[in-house]
Design a protein around this motif. Structure first.
Motif, PDB file in Angstrom:
ATOM      1  N   ALA A 122       0.830  -1.206   0.000  1.00  0.00           N
ATOM      2  CA  ALA A 122       0.000   0.000   0.000  1.00  0.00           C
ATOM      3  C   ALA A 122       0.863   1.253   0.000  1.00  0.00           C
ATOM      4  CB  ALA A 122      -0.909   0.007   1.235  1.00  0.00           C
ATOM      5  N   VAL A 123       0.263   2.336  -0.455  1.00  0.00           N
ATOM      6  CA  VAL A 123       0.885   3.656  -0.329  1.00  0.00           C
ATOM      7  C   VAL A 123      -0.106   4.545   0.416  1.00  0.00           C
ATOM      8  CG1 VAL A 123       0.116   4.321  -2.675  1.00  0.00           C
ATOM      9  CG2 VAL A 123       1.899   5.657  -1.529  1.00  0.00           C
ATOM     10  N   MET A 124       0.393   5.188   1.479  1.00  0.00           N
ATOM     11  CA  MET A 124      -0.460   6.062   2.292  1.00  0.00           C
ATOM     12  C   MET A 124      -0.116   7.519   1.995  1.00  0.00           C
ATOM     13  SD  MET A 124      -2.094   5.922   5.834  1.00  0.00           S
ATOM     14  CE  MET A 124      -0.942   5.152   6.948  1.00  0.00           C
ATOM     15  N   LEU A 125      -1.056   8.212   1.360  1.00  0.00           N
ATOM     16  CA  LEU A 125      -0.848   9.623   1.059  1.00  0.00           C
ATOM     17  C   LEU A 125      -1.238  10.459   2.275  1.00  0.00           C
ATOM     18  CD1 LEU A 125      -2.481   9.783  -2.504  1.00  0.00           C
ATOM     19  CD2 LEU A 125      -0.061   9.449  -1.934  1.00  0.00           C
ATOM     20  N   MET A 126      -0.580  11.599   2.441  1.00  0.00           N
ATOM     21  CA  MET A 126      -0.983  12.548   3.479  1.00  0.00           C
ATOM     22  C   MET A 126      -1.092  13.904   2.784  1.00  0.00           C
ATOM     23  SD  MET A 126      -0.665  14.881   5.966  1.00  0.00           S
ATOM     24  CE  MET A 126       0.897  15.368   6.715  1.00  0.00           C
ATOM     25  N   HIS A 127      -2.295  14.491   2.847  1.00  0.00           N
ATOM     26  CA  HIS A 127      -2.534  15.760   2.149  1.00  0.00           C
ATOM     27  C   HIS A 127      -1.976  16.909   2.986  1.00  0.00           C
ATOM     28  CE1 HIS A 127      -5.104  13.399  -0.480  1.00  0.00           C
ATOM     29  NE2 HIS A 127      -5.812  13.009   0.547  1.00  0.00           N
ATOM     30  N   PHE A 128      -0.653  16.994   3.025  1.00  0.00           N
ATOM     31  CA  PHE A 128       0.032  17.961   3.880  1.00  0.00           C
ATOM     32  C   PHE A 128      -0.524  19.373   3.693  1.00  0.00           C
ATOM     33  CE2 PHE A 128       3.387  21.079   4.648  1.00  0.00           C
ATOM     34  CZ  PHE A 128       3.843  20.699   5.893  1.00  0.00           C
ATOM     35  N   ALA A 129      -0.831  20.024   4.813  1.00  0.00           N
ATOM     36  CA  ALA A 129      -1.344  21.407   4.833  1.00  0.00           C
ATOM     37  C   ALA A 129      -2.760  21.512   4.259  1.00  0.00           C
ATOM     38  CB  ALA A 129      -0.406  22.363   4.087  1.00  0.00           C
ATOM     39  N   GLY A 130      -3.327  20.378   3.877  1.00  0.00           N
ATOM     40  CA  GLY A 130      -4.628  20.400   3.194  1.00  0.00           C
ATOM     41  C   GLY A 130      -4.463  20.391   1.689  1.00  0.00           C
ATOM     42  N   HIS A 131      -3.194  20.450   1.229  1.00  0.00           N
ATOM     43  CA  HIS A 131      -2.918  20.403  -0.210  1.00  0.00           C
ATOM     44  C   HIS A 131      -3.237  18.998  -0.715  1.00  0.00           C
ATOM     45  CE1 HIS A 131       0.265  23.865   0.214  1.00  0.00           C
ATOM     46  NE2 HIS A 131      -0.914  24.174   0.701  1.00  0.00           N
ATOM     47  N   MET A 132      -4.239  18.903  -1.566  1.00  0.00           N
ATOM     48  CA  MET A 132      -4.679  17.582  -2.012  1.00  0.00           C
ATOM     49  C   MET A 132      -3.658  16.981  -2.974  1.00  0.00           C
ATOM     50  SD  MET A 132      -7.378  17.560  -0.177  1.00  0.00           S
ATOM     51  CE  MET A 132      -7.897  15.911  -0.607  1.00  0.00           C
ATOM     52  N   ALA A 133      -3.288  15.731  -2.687  1.00  0.00           N
ATOM     53  CA  ALA A 133      -2.362  15.014  -3.575  1.00  0.00           C
ATOM     54  C   ALA A 133      -2.997  14.883  -4.963  1.00  0.00           C
ATOM     55  CB  ALA A 133      -2.069  13.633  -2.990  1.00  0.00           C
ATOM     56  N   GLU A 134      -2.167  14.635  -5.960  1.00  0.00           N
ATOM     57  CA  GLU A 134      -2.665  14.499  -7.337  1.00  0.00           C
ATOM     58  C   GLU A 134      -3.275  13.109  -7.507  1.00  0.00           C
ATOM     59  OE1 GLU A 134       0.216  16.857 -10.166  1.00  0.00           O
ATOM     60  OE2 GLU A 134       1.318  16.041  -8.466  1.00  0.00           O
ATOM     61  N   LYS A 135      -4.599  13.100  -7.560  1.00  0.00           N
ATOM     62  CA  LYS A 135      -5.339  11.828  -7.488  1.00  0.00           C
ATOM     63  C   LYS A 135      -5.007  10.877  -8.640  1.00  0.00           C
ATOM     64  CE  LYS A 135     -10.030  11.838  -7.144  1.00  0.00           C
ATOM     65  NZ  LYS A 135     -11.301  11.703  -6.392  1.00  0.00           N
ATOM     66  N   ASP A 136      -5.048  11.375  -9.866  1.00  0.00           N
ATOM     67  CA  ASP A 136      -4.856  10.496 -11.025  1.00  0.00           C
ATOM     68  C   ASP A 136      -3.459   9.880 -11.037  1.00  0.00           C
ATOM     69  OD1 ASP A 136      -7.407  11.033 -11.736  1.00  0.00           O
ATOM     70  OD2 ASP A 136      -6.894  12.553 -13.246  1.00  0.00           O
ATOM     71  N   LEU A 137      -2.495  10.753 -10.681  1.00  0.00           N
ATOM     72  CA  LEU A 137      -1.095  10.318 -10.632  1.00  0.00           C
ATOM     73  C   LEU A 137      -0.919   9.125  -9.684  1.00  0.00           C
ATOM     74  CD1 LEU A 137       1.400  12.098 -11.771  1.00  0.00           C
ATOM     75  CD2 LEU A 137       1.790  12.621  -9.375  1.00  0.00           C
ATOM     76  N   TRP A 138      -1.503   9.238  -8.485  1.00  0.00           N
ATOM     77  CA  TRP A 138      -1.312   8.209  -7.458  1.00  0.00           C
ATOM     78  C   TRP A 138      -2.160   6.982  -7.718  1.00  0.00           C
ATOM     79  CZ3 TRP A 138       2.875   7.973  -4.739  1.00  0.00           C
ATOM     80  CH2 TRP A 138       3.614   9.146  -4.538  1.00  0.00           C
ATOM     81  N   ARG A 139      -3.336   7.193  -8.315  1.00  0.00           N
ATOM     82  CA  ARG A 139      -4.159   6.046  -8.697  1.00  0.00           C
ATOM     83  C   ARG A 139      -3.413   5.221  -9.722  1.00  0.00           C
ATOM     84  NH1 ARG A 139     -10.447   7.939  -9.309  1.00  0.00           N
ATOM     85  NH2 ARG A 139     -10.945   7.676  -7.108  1.00  0.00           N
ATOM     86  N   ASP A 140      -2.808   5.911 -10.655  1.00  0.00           N
ATOM     87  CA  ASP A 140      -2.048   5.245 -11.702  1.00  0.00           C
ATOM     88  C   ASP A 140      -0.864   4.481 -11.098  1.00  0.00           C
ATOM     89  OD1 ASP A 140      -1.231   4.827 -14.517  1.00  0.00           O
ATOM     90  OD2 ASP A 140       0.475   6.066 -13.891  1.00  0.00           O
TER      91      ASP A 140
END
Ligand SMILES: *Cc1c(COP(=O)(O)O)cnc(C)c1O
Length: 378
Positions: A122-140
């Protein structure tokens, strides 16, 4: 003193708490269920599980996903210790990943790629500062490696797309988060049957809650799995229901202040080389905190002291997990150059919905004076 974070609490929260006290039922019950339903709706999903805190939420979602000994989970080191601790509680192995850059201090795709092994689950993203991670990039990324995508969404309650990235997400309602129940957390999971597992694990793996037994007038229950006591209570849920109704307003205030900061700090960046204001690459944010990166030659402690003298609290997000002594001892060889550089120079400015425009302007004025004062001495 202008604080870094402050909750918005009014007569509605007070009366919601009083209602619970007067009802005579304090522990997990109808209000917890109502809070779950309202939170799920606000995040565009069917259902949710409320828990005692986000750390418990992270632990439960990892357990429900079946992560355990031998499994590796990619996690950022630029986060609160809870992100990494939850992986350790599950018996899995946290693999610490660097951030992309000073401008974009979220998990680096390139570093994550280099740390994938045959054991990565698994990879656990953390939306640091509320900055949303790039969804498509990480899904891919997750799809390409056949691993699960999960979110530590503690910074992103109500944020655009929060909880919708992958298999599961955990949220925090700690006192300094975007909304609060004092202590509290929430689990979202894509698979309804896994969400039900998390729900059971929240209360010792017991098959029927105290409330269900009361309603059905049958005292019998079974324990189907090893669970925990991670329950939320009615007092917190009652506060949470009110806070959810304020969330949109509070988010708008946060967005307004961040826009003001971005504008003012852009000018300051023009005058001070090396001053960086991180922005979300995705263009999406829950505006949780306001981080800046100070120029290399600037003594951060001096800036903190000068702002403090001017009545402004600042803080640091975060001392990287791999630099904290407990983890340092376990992972002595981990080096994350960008995370370390960011953490050495980062300063978090006040950001909360009770702030006026004038507060943000004062912070920037004090910051400018501090930078000039420090440079004049050098
Ligand atoms: C606050 C926070 C947590 C932990 O939340 P609790 O509700 O205090 O357990 C986890 N991860 C991150 C990134 C946080 O900011």
């Amino acid at each position: 003193m202008l604080l870094v974070a402050e909750p918005v609490l009014g007569v509605e929260e007070r009366s919601a708490v009083m209602d619970v006290l007067e009802s005579g039922w304090l522990t997990q019950g109808a209000r917890v269920r109502e809070f779950e339903t309202a939170f799920a709706e606000c995040h565009g999903v069917e259902d949710a599980v409320a828990v005692a805190n986000c750390t418990a939420a992270l632990h439960l979602m990892l357990k429900a996903l079946g992560l355990g000994p031998g499994d590796e989970v990619l996690v950022p080191s630029l986060t609160f210790a809870a992100t990494v601790n939850a992986v350790l509680y599950a018996g899995a192995v946290p693999v610490l990943v660097d951030v992309e850059s000073l401008e974009a201090p979220l998990m680096s795709l390139e570093d994550a790629e280099s740390k994938v092994t045959g054991r990565t689950r698994a990879v656990m993203l953390m939306h640091f500062a509320g900055h949303m991670a790039e969804k498509d990039l990480w899904r891919d990324f997750a799809h390409r490696h056949g691993i699960m995508l999960i979110e530590d969404a503690a910074h992103a309650v109500g944020g655009p797309g929060a909880g919708s990235y992958g298999e599961a997400a955990a949220f925090s309602f700690y006192g300094n988060k975007n909304m609060t129940t004092a202590e509290g957390g929430m689990v979202l999971m894509r698979d309804p049957s896994l969400l039900e597992q998390a729900r059971q694990m929240r209360s010792h793996g017991i098959t029927r809650s105290v409330q269900q037994r009361l309603v059905s007038r049958s005292p019998h229950y079974d324990v189907g799995m090893l669970g925990y006591n991670y329950r939320m209570d009615e007092i917190r849920a009652a506060i949470g229901i009110v806070q959810l109704s304020r969330l949109e307003d509070m988010a708008a205030q946060r967005a307004r202040l961040v826009a003001l900061y971005q504008e003012g700090l852009q000018d300051l960046c023009g005058q001070h080389e090396g001053l960086v204001v991180p922005k979300p690459r995705s263009g999406l944010s829950a505006h949780h905190i306001m981080p800046i990166v100070l120029p290399k030659q600037i003594d951060r402690e001096d800036v903190i002291a000068r702002l403090h003298d001017g009545g402004v609290q600042t803080t640091i997000h975060y001392p990287p997990v791999h630099m904290l002594s407990h983890y340092r001892a376990q992972y002595p060889s981990v080096r994350l150059p960008m995370t370390e550089e960011f953490a050495q120079r980062e300063l978090t400015l006040p950001l909360h919905p009770k702030m006026e425009d004038s507060d943000a302007l004062l912070v920037m004025e004090l910051l400018e004076t501090a930078l000039e004062g420090i440079l004049a001495l050098a």
